[in-house]
Every structure is written in structure tokens, then in C-alpha cells.
Design an enzyme around this catalytic site. Structure first.
Site, mmCIF file in Angstrom:
data_model
loop_
_atom_site.group_PDB
_atom_site.id
_atom_site.type_symbol
_atom_site.label_atom_id
_atom_site.label_comp_id
_atom_site.label_asym_id
_atom_site.label_seq_id
_atom_site.Cartn_x
_atom_site.Cartn_y
_atom_site.Cartn_z
ATOM 1 N N GLU A 17 71.847 27.161 -63.011
ATOM 2 C CA GLU A 17 72.302 27.633 -61.698
ATOM 3 C C GLU A 17 73.825 27.710 -61.684
ATOM 4 O OE1 GLU A 17 70.375 26.284 -58.006
ATOM 5 O OE2 GLU A 17 72.373 25.622 -57.399
ATOM 6 N N HIS A 77 69.741 33.887 -54.878
ATOM 7 C CA HIS A 77 69.353 33.040 -53.741
ATOM 8 C C HIS A 77 69.630 33.778 -52.425
ATOM 9 C CE1 HIS A 77 69.715 28.880 -55.917
ATOM 10 N NE2 HIS A 77 69.365 29.836 -56.755
ATOM 11 N N ASP A 109 70.961 24.993 -44.958
ATOM 12 C CA ASP A 109 71.178 23.782 -44.160
ATOM 13 C C ASP A 109 71.632 24.150 -42.762
ATOM 14 O OD1 ASP A 109 70.447 21.727 -45.883
ATOM 15 O OD2 ASP A 109 72.309 21.966 -47.008
ATOM 16 N N LYS A 167 54.553 27.344 -47.899
ATOM 17 C CA LYS A 167 55.458 28.216 -48.664
ATOM 18 C C LYS A 167 54.713 28.816 -49.860
ATOM 19 C CE LYS A 167 59.457 26.120 -49.213
ATOM 20 N NZ LYS A 167 60.773 25.579 -49.604
ATOM 21 N N GLN A 214 82.382 13.804 -56.803
ATOM 22 C CA GLN A 214 81.430 14.883 -56.552
ATOM 23 C C GLN A 214 80.003 14.324 -56.453
ATOM 24 O OE1 GLN A 214 80.182 16.636 -60.119
ATOM 25 N NE2 GLN A 214 80.256 18.704 -59.334
HETATM 26 P P1 FAD Z 1 62.198 24.847 -45.744
HETATM 27 O O1 FAD Z 1 61.201 25.002 -46.821
HETATM 28 O O2 FAD Z 1 62.123 25.781 -44.585
HETATM 29 O O3 FAD Z 1 62.123 23.351 -45.233
HETATM 30 C C1 FAD Z 1 63.087 22.832 -44.316
HETATM 31 C C2 FAD Z 1 62.481 21.678 -43.527
HETATM 32 O O4 FAD Z 1 61.500 22.186 -42.632
HETATM 33 C C3 FAD Z 1 61.749 20.652 -44.393
HETATM 34 O O5 FAD Z 1 61.966 19.377 -43.854
HETATM 35 C C4 FAD Z 1 60.289 21.058 -44.282
HETATM 36 O O6 FAD Z 1 59.395 19.971 -44.497
HETATM 37 C C5 FAD Z 1 60.229 21.579 -42.856
HETATM 38 N N1 FAD Z 1 59.209 22.628 -42.673
HETATM 39 C C6 FAD Z 1 58.965 23.671 -43.477
HETATM 40 N N2 FAD Z 1 57.981 24.441 -42.981
HETATM 41 C C7 FAD Z 1 57.585 23.858 -41.815
HETATM 42 C C8 FAD Z 1 56.618 24.173 -40.828
HETATM 43 N N3 FAD Z 1 55.845 25.274 -40.918
HETATM 44 N N4 FAD Z 1 56.506 23.361 -39.758
HETATM 45 C C9 FAD Z 1 57.292 22.250 -39.623
HETATM 46 N N5 FAD Z 1 58.234 21.912 -40.537
HETATM 47 C C10 FAD Z 1 58.380 22.698 -41.617
HETATM 48 N N6 FAD Z 1 71.292 26.181 -49.692
HETATM 49 C C11 FAD Z 1 72.125 27.238 -49.525
HETATM 50 O O7 FAD Z 1 72.751 27.368 -48.453
HETATM 51 N N7 FAD Z 1 72.322 28.172 -50.529
HETATM 52 C C12 FAD Z 1 71.662 28.095 -51.716
HETATM 53 O O8 FAD Z 1 71.849 28.942 -52.590
HETATM 54 C C13 FAD Z 1 70.767 26.989 -51.928
HETATM 55 N N8 FAD Z 1 70.075 26.862 -53.089
HETATM 56 C C14 FAD Z 1 69.174 25.826 -53.242
HETATM 57 C C15 FAD Z 1 68.433 25.734 -54.426
HETATM 58 C C16 FAD Z 1 67.520 24.693 -54.612
HETATM 59 C C17 FAD Z 1 66.736 24.597 -55.901
HETATM 60 C C18 FAD Z 1 67.346 23.709 -53.591
HETATM 61 C C19 FAD Z 1 66.392 22.565 -53.785
HETATM 62 C C20 FAD Z 1 68.074 23.802 -52.414
HETATM 63 C C21 FAD Z 1 68.988 24.852 -52.213
HETATM 64 N N9 FAD Z 1 69.728 24.986 -51.033
HETATM 65 C C22 FAD Z 1 70.605 26.047 -50.851
HETATM 66 C C23 FAD Z 1 69.628 23.965 -49.970
HETATM 67 C C24 FAD Z 1 68.523 24.291 -48.914
HETATM 68 O O9 FAD Z 1 68.883 25.460 -48.221
HETATM 69 C C25 FAD Z 1 68.415 23.087 -47.980
HETATM 70 O O10 FAD Z 1 67.883 21.990 -48.658
HETATM 71 C C26 FAD Z 1 67.689 23.307 -46.654
HETATM 72 O O11 FAD Z 1 67.935 22.179 -45.805
HETATM 73 C C27 FAD Z 1 66.183 23.469 -46.757
HETATM 74 O O12 FAD Z 1 65.869 24.640 -47.373
HETATM 75 P P2 FAD Z 1 64.328 24.976 -47.760
HETATM 76 O O13 FAD Z 1 64.338 26.337 -48.308
HETATM 77 O O14 FAD Z 1 63.755 23.896 -48.570
HETATM 78 O O15 FAD Z 1 63.685 24.962 -46.283
#
Ligand code: FAD
Length: 296
Positions: A17, A77, A109, A167, A214
């Protein structure tokens, strides 16, 4: 090529990444990073989507360079907080125009103060909504994030895995984990995921600890637990950058070797745009890696 097909053809998929250069830096600086990473023969390279907005436009540009100039598969992403359907359509058009085949569909986030407004404004509340839209409206491959220790907003890892199932049911082809340092937590998570019917490939996200400041930030952001072995390393070498780097690479190497012998689907290295560290990790597993090139 769809990344899901890479997972089908390899025992273990090795990916990296990178993130776009900060606002004031020229995009050219990323060439040096990709140049150095290319020699390590990754199966794909993913490009993050900036939370602050300033580097967002560069995600597709860099993913396109990786794909069309370096001939390495790329994963662009995208986050869906405050994303409108028009902007999503424009993003998907750009992705297609640039011959990029895979998107990492994320929520992003929530900024602490405006989370409610942002969620109300957003057409896509969760990453699973974004996955569904992309899968319904394109032929792109889609990856999703997962959390071996549970996402910090969720009250338990069990609830988080139930949400993760949505998902995957909506079409996520593969998953990449948040960084973790305790490999047993990953194994427990995988068991739980499989029990919940999640059978898509899962790549383990590994971040080598090479900089004390970091890593403290990363730990507090991710909530990753720190095994006592790693705490000792951090305490002992926090003021000795060269020693910390050496110990951090050794720790990450050990994690990777353990995961590979367990039979992990993929290793995703958070390079932090530091190819020299990634190179050391890959060198440390060079003989093991040769055994991974064969088909499953
Ligand atoms: P989701 O899958 O939507 O989950 C978010 C929260 O909502 C979780 O607590 C989940 O349990 C809950 N949830 C999901 N679906 C439901 C539902 N139907 N009902 C109730 N609750 C639900 N951030 C960036 O800004 N840019 C990036 O490029 C980036 N890359 C990343 C790459 C990786 C591999 C990872 C692990 C994270 C990355 N992130 C990035 C961070 C990520 O955006 C954050 O962790 C964010 O808080 C959650 O994203 P998610 O896609 O997991 O969200």
C-alpha cells in the site's frame, strides 16, 4: 485483471500500500517509490484515498501509473463519507477510462465534530452500500476493509463481523485487514469470519514498526493491541532510530513467516512510502516466497 483472480492463481498474494504525496509535493516523488517497489514484484499495489481531501485527486492518477506504466495491477481506494451519486459516477468513469480494474470500497473515518451531519449528507452510510453500488453498476473488482480486533466504533468483534458479512454479501471479492501486531488475534478473527460464512480471501495488513512516534499514533488510531514482546522493543529502542528500525523489521518478518506457515491468503504491507523497509522484509522471506508462486 481482477484481484480476485490473482487470489485464485496464487498460494499467497503479496501486495503493497502506498499513499499519494502530500499537497505541496510533486506527484513525481511517487515515481521513485513505485520504481523501487516494482523490483519486489508485488501482485498488486493499492493507493489510499486521502481523508482530508487534498490528495484525493491523485489516487486515480497514481493507480493509473502503476497499471499502465509499470504493468502492475492496482487497487484504487475510495471512501464514501459525503459522497454523492454524481461524484461516485464520475470516479467510476475515471477508473474505467484509466483501465483500472479494482476498487477498495471504504467508508472513511468520521471527523469527530460533524459525524452526524456527514452521515446524513452521505448517500452511502457504510462501505457495504458503496460495494453494492459498484457491483451493481460496473464490472470492477471490489475489496473491503476488515478488523481482526473489531472496528473501534463497534462494541464487539462479533458484531463487527456480522456487519462485515453484509459487505461480503453485497459483493466484496476480498478483504484486507487493518494493521495488527498480535498474530493470534488474526487467527481468531479468521475462525469467526469463517463461522459467519465469510469465505472470501483475506489479506493480512502488516506495518513494520520503524518510528516510535508514528507507531504510537497508529496504535492509538487503530486500537491494535501490542503484545509484550513488541512493547519491550518499543520501550528499549524508542530513542535509537536505527535499532528500532532493525528490531521493527525483525518483528514484522516474524509475523509474516508465521502467517505464511499458517496459510494466509495474502500479505499486504503498509509501506508508508518507504520502499527500503519493504525491500528488507521481502528479502527476509525470499526463499519462502519462491514456494508461494505456485498455484493453489
Ligand atoms: P464500514 O465497513 O462501513 O464499517 C464502519 C463501522 O460501521 C464499523 O464499526 C462497522 O461494524 C459498522 N457497520 C457496518 N455496516 C453496518 C450496518 N449495516 N449497520 C450497523 N453498523 C454497521 N481511510 C481513508 O480515509 N482512506 C483510505 O484509503 C483508507 N484505506 C484503508 C485500507 C484498509 C485496508 C483499512 C483496514 C482501512 C482503511 N481506511 C482508509 C480507514 C477506514 O476508512 C476506517 O477504518 C473507517 O472508520 C471504516 O471504514 P470501513 O470501510 O471499514 O467502514
Amino acid at each position: 485483471m481482477l484481484i480476485k483472480n490473482i487470489f485464485k492463481s496464487k498460494k499467497t498474494v503479496i501486495s503493497f500500500e502506498i499513499f499519494p504525496p502530500k499537497k505541496d509535493n510533486s506527484i513525481d516523488t511517487i515515481y521513485d517509490t513505485i520504481d523501487a517497489l516494482k523490483d519486489l514484484k508485488p501482485d498488486f499495489i493499492s493507493v489510499t484515498y486521502g481523508a482530508g481531501g487534498s490528495t484525493r485527486d491523485k489516487t486515480i492518477e497514481i493507480a493509473s501509473i502503476i497499471k499502465n506504466k509499470y504493468y502492475i495491477e492496482s487497487l484504487a481506494h475510495l471512501t464514501c463519507i459525503a459522497l454523492t451519486e454524481d461524484r461516485l459516477k464520475a470516479f467510476l468513469n475515471e477508473v474505467n477510462r484509466n483501465n483500472i480494474n479494482n476498487i477498495m470500497a471504504l467508508r472513511g473515518d468520521l471527523p469527530a465534530d460533524t459525524s452526524e451531519n456527514l452521515l446524513n449528507f452521505s448517500s452511502y452510510h457504510y462501505a457495504s452500500d458503496l460495494v453494492k453500488y459498484i457491483k451493481t453498476n460496473s464490472n470492477l473488482g471490489v475489496g473491503g476493509a476488515c478488523y481482526p480486533e473489531g472496528h473501534f466504533e463497534c462494541k464487539s468483534v462479533e458484531d463487527d463481523v456480522e456487519n462485515l458479512k453484509i459487505k461480503v454479501n453485497n459483493g466484496a471479492d476480498f478483504l484486507i485487514t487493518q494493521l495488527f501486531f498480535d498474530t493470534d488475534r488474526f487467527y481468531d478473527f479468521k475462525d469467526l469470519a469463517v463461522k459467519n460464512g465469510i469465505n472470501v480471501p483475506v489479506s493480512a495488513g502488516i506495518m513494520p514498526v520503524t518510528n516510535a512516534k508514528q507507531i504510537q499514533r497508529m496504535i492509538s488510531l487503530s486500537g491494535a493491541s501490542v503484545p509484550s514482546k513488541l512493547s519491550r522493543i518499543l520501550a528499549k529502542y524508542e530513542n535509537n532510530p536505527a535499532a528500532l528500525k532493525e528490531a521493527g523489521i525483525a518483528y514484522a518478518t516474524e509475523q509474516i513467516i508465521d502467517l505464511l506457515s499458517w496459510g494466509v491468503d495474502g500479505i499486504h504491507i503498509y509501506t508508508m512510502n518507504r520502499p527500503e523497509i519493504c525491500r528488507k522484509l521481502i528479502q527476509n522471506i525470499s526463499s519462502i516466497r519462491e514456494t508461494l508462486a505456485t498455484a493453489k
